[in-house]
Design an enzyme around this catalytic site. Structure first.
Site, short mmCIF file in Angstrom:
data_model
loop_
_atom_site.label_atom_id
_atom_site.label_comp_id
_atom_site.label_asym_id
_atom_site.label_seq_id
_atom_site.Cartn_x
_atom_site.Cartn_y
_atom_site.Cartn_z
N ARG A 198 0.82 -1.21 0.00
CA ARG A 198 0.00 0.00 0.00
C ARG A 198 0.85 1.26 0.00
NH1 ARG A 198 -3.43 2.10 -2.48
NH2 ARG A 198 -4.48 0.07 -2.37
N LYS B 72 3.44 25.12 -3.71
CA LYS B 72 2.16 24.57 -3.24
C LYS B 72 2.21 23.05 -3.29
CE LYS B 72 -0.30 28.73 -4.67
NZ LYS B 72 -1.29 29.33 -5.60
N LYS C 181 7.16 39.48 -3.13
CA LYS C 181 5.74 39.61 -3.50
C LYS C 181 5.20 40.93 -2.96
CE LYS C 181 4.92 34.69 -3.93
NZ LYS C 181 3.94 33.59 -3.75
N GLU D 264 7.42 39.87 -8.02
CA GLU D 264 6.05 39.72 -8.53
C GLU D 264 5.41 41.10 -8.68
OE1 GLU D 264 2.93 36.86 -6.69
OE2 GLU D 264 2.46 38.85 -5.89
N ASP E 106 1.61 38.60 -12.42
CA ASP E 106 0.64 37.81 -11.67
C ASP E 106 -0.80 38.18 -12.03
OD1 ASP E 106 -0.12 35.91 -9.63
OD2 ASP E 106 -0.62 37.62 -8.35
#
Length: 288
Positions: free
Chosen positions: A98, A133, A165, A199, A220
């Site tokens: 598994r 992420k 940012k 950014e 962005d």
């Protein structure tokens, strides 16, 4: 990069989580001398990733288990195709199956999704890149899977490169400095080898940022028209990255605006585990 030490650390933790005091089901039901043969097979087409992790699940459970591969990371496969064959002590094979399968399904899902994005921008010269992420603790595996699918990795962590940012810029300019002055001042505190990315969320920010000599500018959530305008404004003075709201339906049009890189958080945070199966056949020991 995905090192063997990192793989073993992650897989050992997963095995410990899954069988902290052993696999009592296998120990109760499977005779000690039983031998298992298992076949890892694809139930849908995709791109494979995770062979080293799959290997580790069995090796760390019992080093006598043998895994014979018919694919390598980055290979495309079709539904019904055999990917690997596993042989060894039945108890150990059943204990590790598994964990090995979970990792292979997850990583192959990321590789397959990444491959879809890479295919969508074919011929444009644009790189498809991941983001931070990722699943906490599994970044090294998920980023390897992105590479298996033909994608590229962004900075690995907060320690690798500077990426300013909007919140960073707000703090930098709170003292009254302009964006250009604040970035130039920040550069004096960095090693000359450190890459800097900034950014921006509107066209008016591009020139002040470029005036500081940064290496990459991220546009962005820009519209397609603004992306084209932004690329023209940068005019080769920095690498141009597009990010925000990128989907398989929109990525080609974004690539055609002339950007160099498109970062896609969905590669890791929204990838579906691929449907792979592991069918096990057990041979019982001859009775004494």
């Amino acid at each position: 990069m995905m090192t063997l030490a990192a793989v073993d650390r992650i897989v050992a933790a997963a095995l410990e989580e899954d069988a902290p005091w052993g696999d009592i089901t296998s120990e109760a039901l499977i005779p000690t001398g039983a031998v298992a043969t298992a076949v890892l097979a694809a139930r849908e087409p995709g791109i494979f990733s995770g062979s080293a992790v799959f290997d580790a699940a069995f090796r760390l459970t019992d080093p006598t288990i043998a895994v014979a591969w018919q694919v390598a990371d980055g290979d495309r496969f079709s539904a019904g195709q055999t990917l690997a064959t596993i042989t060894g002590p039945a108890r150990a094979v059943l204990t590790a199956e598994r964990i090995g399968l979970n990792f292979a399904q997850r990583m192959s899902g990321i590789a397959t999704l990444t491959g879809s994005y890479v295919d969508a921008v074919a011929g444009t010269g644009v790189r498809i890149a991941d983001t931070r992420k990722t699943t906490p603790g599994l970044r090294v595996l998920e980023r390897h899977a992105v590479r298996s699918g033909g994608g590229h990795n962004h900075r690995h962590s907060l320690s690798d490169a500077v990426m300013a940012k909007d919140n960073h810029l707000a703090v930098l300019t709170a003292s009254g400095l302009s964006v250009t002055e604040a970035l130039l001042q920040a550069k004096t505190r960095l090693p000359h080898t450190t890459h800097i990315e900034v950014e921006v969320d509107r066209l008016a920010q591009i020139e002040p940022v470029l005036a500081a000599g940064i290496g990459t500018i991220m546009l962005d959530n820009f519209s397609l028209d603004d992306l084209r305008t932004g690329v023209a404004m940068v005019a080769g003075r920095a690498t141009v990255e597009a990010s925000g709201g990128v989907t398989l339906e929109t990525v080609r049009a974004i690539a055609e605006t002339g950007v160099d890189v498109i970062s896609v958080g969905a590669l890791t945070h929204s990838a579906r585990a691929l449907d792979l199966g592991l069918d096990v056949r057990v041979e019982l020991p001859a009775s004494s």
